[in-house]
Design a protein around this motif. Structure first.
Motif, PDB file in Angstrom:
ATOM      1  N   GLN A  63      28.159 -27.246  -4.562  1.00 50.97           N
ATOM      2  CA  GLN A  63      27.350 -26.909  -5.737  1.00 50.97           C
ATOM      3  C   GLN A  63      27.447 -25.419  -6.035  1.00 50.97           C
ATOM      4  O   GLN A  63      27.604 -25.021  -7.192  1.00 50.97           O
ATOM      5  CB  GLN A  63      25.903 -27.311  -5.486  1.00 50.97           C
ATOM      6  CG  GLN A  63      24.976 -27.057  -6.645  1.00 50.97           C
ATOM      7  CD  GLN A  63      23.540 -27.443  -6.314  1.00 50.97           C
ATOM      8  OE1 GLN A  63      23.188 -27.666  -5.157  1.00 50.97           O
ATOM      9  NE2 GLN A  63      22.704 -27.519  -7.328  1.00 50.97           N
ATOM     10  N   LEU A  64      27.385 -24.576  -5.021  1.00 50.58           N
ATOM     11  CA  LEU A  64      27.474 -23.129  -5.205  1.00 50.58           C
ATOM     12  C   LEU A  64      28.838 -22.734  -5.747  1.00 50.58           C
ATOM     13  O   LEU A  64      28.944 -21.911  -6.661  1.00 50.58           O
ATOM     14  CB  LEU A  64      27.209 -22.410  -3.878  1.00 50.58           C
ATOM     15  CG  LEU A  64      27.291 -20.891  -3.908  1.00 50.58           C
ATOM     16  CD1 LEU A  64      26.251 -20.309  -4.848  1.00 50.58           C
ATOM     17  CD2 LEU A  64      27.120 -20.330  -2.519  1.00 50.58           C
ATOM     18  N   ILE A  65      29.893 -23.333  -5.230  1.00 49.25           N
ATOM     19  CA  ILE A  65      31.244 -23.031  -5.713  1.00 49.25           C
ATOM     20  C   ILE A  65      31.373 -23.439  -7.181  1.00 49.25           C
ATOM     21  O   ILE A  65      31.954 -22.701  -7.986  1.00 49.25           O
ATOM     22  CB  ILE A  65      32.300 -23.734  -4.832  1.00 49.25           C
ATOM     23  CG1 ILE A  65      32.362 -23.059  -3.459  1.00 49.25           C
ATOM     24  CG2 ILE A  65      33.667 -23.715  -5.498  1.00 49.25           C
ATOM     25  CD1 ILE A  65      33.204 -23.806  -2.444  1.00 49.25           C
ATOM     26  N   GLY A  66      30.797 -24.586  -7.535  1.00 53.04           N
ATOM     27  CA  GLY A  66      30.827 -25.020  -8.929  1.00 53.04           C
ATOM     28  C   GLY A  66      30.079 -24.072  -9.849  1.00 53.04           C
ATOM     29  O   GLY A  66      30.534 -23.763 -10.947  1.00 53.04           O
ATOM     30  N   LEU A  67      28.917 -23.593  -9.394  1.00 55.77           N
ATOM     31  CA  LEU A  67      28.152 -22.642 -10.200  1.00 55.77           C
ATOM     32  C   LEU A  67      28.896 -21.322 -10.360  1.00 55.77           C
ATOM     33  O   LEU A  67      28.900 -20.732 -11.435  1.00 55.77           O
ATOM     34  CB  LEU A  67      26.781 -22.399  -9.570  1.00 55.77           C
ATOM     35  CG  LEU A  67      25.774 -23.525  -9.712  1.00 55.77           C
ATOM     36  CD1 LEU A  67      24.528 -23.229  -8.904  1.00 55.77           C
ATOM     37  CD2 LEU A  67      25.423 -23.746 -11.172  1.00 55.77           C
ATOM     38  N   ARG A  68      29.504 -20.859  -9.275  1.00 58.44           N
ATOM     39  CA  ARG A  68      30.263 -19.610  -9.361  1.00 58.44           C
ATOM     40  C   ARG A  68      31.464 -19.756 -10.282  1.00 58.44           C
ATOM     41  O   ARG A  68      31.804 -18.838 -11.016  1.00 58.44           O
ATOM     42  CB  ARG A  68      30.722 -19.167  -7.975  1.00 58.44           C
ATOM     43  CG  ARG A  68      29.603 -18.576  -7.160  1.00 58.44           C
ATOM     44  CD  ARG A  68      30.104 -18.044  -5.855  1.00 58.44           C
ATOM     45  NE  ARG A  68      29.013 -17.454  -5.095  1.00 58.44           N
ATOM     46  CZ  ARG A  68      29.078 -17.139  -3.834  1.00 58.44           C
ATOM     47  NH1 ARG A  68      30.190 -17.348  -3.158  1.00 58.44           N
ATOM     48  NH2 ARG A  68      28.051 -16.609  -3.211  1.00 58.44           N
ATOM     49  N   ALA A  69      32.115 -20.906 -10.233  1.00 56.85           N
ATOM     50  CA  ALA A  69      33.288 -21.130 -11.078  1.00 56.85           C
ATOM     51  C   ALA A  69      32.897 -21.191 -12.558  1.00 56.85           C
ATOM     52  O   ALA A  69      33.637 -20.733 -13.413  1.00 56.85           O
ATOM     53  CB  ALA A  69      33.997 -22.416 -10.673  1.00 56.85           C
ATOM     54  N   SER A  70      31.711 -21.760 -12.837  1.00 59.03           N
ATOM     55  CA  SER A  70      31.286 -21.857 -14.232  1.00 59.03           C
ATOM     56  C   SER A  70      30.669 -20.568 -14.732  1.00 59.03           C
ATOM     57  O   SER A  70      30.393 -20.438 -15.916  1.00 59.03           O
ATOM     58  CB  SER A  70      30.291 -23.007 -14.396  1.00 59.03           C
ATOM     59  OG  SER A  70      29.076 -22.701 -13.735  1.00 59.03           O
ATOM     60  N   GLY A  71      30.431 -19.627 -13.834  1.00 61.14           N
ATOM     61  CA  GLY A  71      29.894 -18.331 -14.250  1.00 61.14           C
ATOM     62  C   GLY A  71      28.392 -18.309 -14.383  1.00 61.14           C
ATOM     63  O   GLY A  71      27.819 -17.302 -14.750  1.00 61.14           O
ATOM     64  N   GLY A  72      27.718 -19.422 -14.123  1.00 58.99           N
ATOM     65  CA  GLY A  72      26.265 -19.468 -14.232  1.00 58.99           C
ATOM     66  C   GLY A  72      25.624 -19.371 -12.877  1.00 58.99           C
ATOM     67  O   GLY A  72      26.186 -19.764 -11.881  1.00 58.99           O
ATOM     68  N   ALA A  73      24.414 -18.835 -12.854  1.00 61.24           N
ATOM     69  CA  ALA A  73      23.685 -18.727 -11.594  1.00 61.24           C
ATOM     70  C   ALA A  73      22.506 -19.671 -11.554  1.00 61.24           C
ATOM     71  O   ALA A  73      21.647 -19.538 -10.731  1.00 61.24           O
ATOM     72  CB  ALA A  73      23.212 -17.290 -11.387  1.00 61.24           C
ATOM     73  N   GLY A  74      22.426 -20.619 -12.500  1.00 66.93           N
ATOM     74  CA  GLY A  74      21.344 -21.587 -12.460  1.00 66.93           C
ATOM     75  C   GLY A  74      20.392 -21.412 -13.624  1.00 66.93           C
ATOM     76  O   GLY A  74      20.701 -20.823 -14.653  1.00 66.93           O
ATOM     77  N   ASP A  75      19.172 -21.927 -13.487  1.00 72.50           N
ATOM     78  CA  ASP A  75      18.197 -21.917 -14.555  1.00 72.50           C
ATOM     79  C   ASP A  75      17.743 -20.522 -14.927  1.00 72.50           C
ATOM     80  O   ASP A  75      17.438 -20.254 -16.082  1.00 72.50           O
ATOM     81  CB  ASP A  75      16.986 -22.775 -14.156  1.00 72.50           C
ATOM     82  CG  ASP A  75      17.344 -24.255 -14.100  1.00 72.50           C
ATOM     83  OD1 ASP A  75      16.657 -24.965 -13.369  1.00 72.50           O
ATOM     84  OD2 ASP A  75      18.286 -24.666 -14.787  1.00 72.50           O
ATOM     85  N   ASP A  76      17.652 -19.611 -13.964  1.00 74.18           N
ATOM     86  CA  ASP A  76      17.214 -18.252 -14.264  1.00 74.18           C
ATOM     87  C   ASP A  76      18.150 -17.580 -15.250  1.00 74.18           C
ATOM     88  O   ASP A  76      17.709 -16.885 -16.161  1.00 74.18           O
ATOM     89  CB  ASP A  76      17.117 -17.412 -12.983  1.00 74.18           C
ATOM     90  CG  ASP A  76      15.934 -17.807 -12.123  1.00 74.18           C
ATOM     91  OD1 ASP A  76      15.053 -18.537 -12.641  1.00 74.18           O
ATOM     92  OD2 ASP A  76      15.893 -17.405 -10.956  1.00 74.18           O
TER      93      ASP A  76
END
Length: 156
Positions: A63-76
């Motif tokens: 999940q973290l790798i996917g978030l980093r790849a998409s450039g987003g850090a989540g809801d914040d």
């Protein structure tokens, strides 16, 4: 004891020796093998728990790798991006934009028009669906200008 054993018939001596061997094997099993089996079972349960934990860690890493790849850090980051975008559309320069650990974002405006700030607050609450958790508004040095610190969160 030896005299007692010698007084027994050969058949009884064999029975006593067989019984002694059976008791010795039973003692070996009770003292060595049974505790080892219990420890083996405990180790198997520990291994299963470790495998489950590893699976959860692998899922979080993926999940973290996917978030980093998409450039987003989540809801914040989505919340801060929405606030930044909406304040720019309203013509309100953001002085500070700071997310916190509870999923809220603190926004600081300095020397902005009061009317523009109130329109922006209305827009983020009604249109964007955000909630003002805390607000502090004070008069700025010029007429009609205010300094404001707002803490915003997603509704619900």
């Amino acid at each position: 004891m030896k005299a007692w054993f010698q007084n027994l018939s050969q058949r009884e001596q064999i029975y006593v020796l067989v019984m002694a061997a059976v008791v010795a094997l039973w003692l070996v099993f009770q003292l060595l093998l049974a505790p080892a089996a219990a420890q083996r079972q405990q180790m198997a349960m520990n291994n299963e728990a470790a495998v489950a934990l590893l699976a959860r860690v692998d899922a979080k890493v993926t999940q973290l790798i996917g978030l980093r790849a998409s450039g987003g850090a989540g809801d914040d980051s989505n919340l801060t991006a929405a606030i930044s975008r909406s304040s720019e559309l309203a013509g309100l320069p953001v002085r500070r934009l700071q997310p916190n650990s509870r999923g809220e974002v603190q926004v600081r405006f300095e020397s902005v028009e009061y009317d523009a700030l109130v329109r922006w607050i209305y827009r983020i609450e009604v249109v964007d669906g955000l909630v003002i958790v805390d607000a502090s508004i004070s008069q700025a040095g010029r007429s009609g200008g205010v300094n404001a610190t707002l803490r915003l969160a997603k509704a619900g």
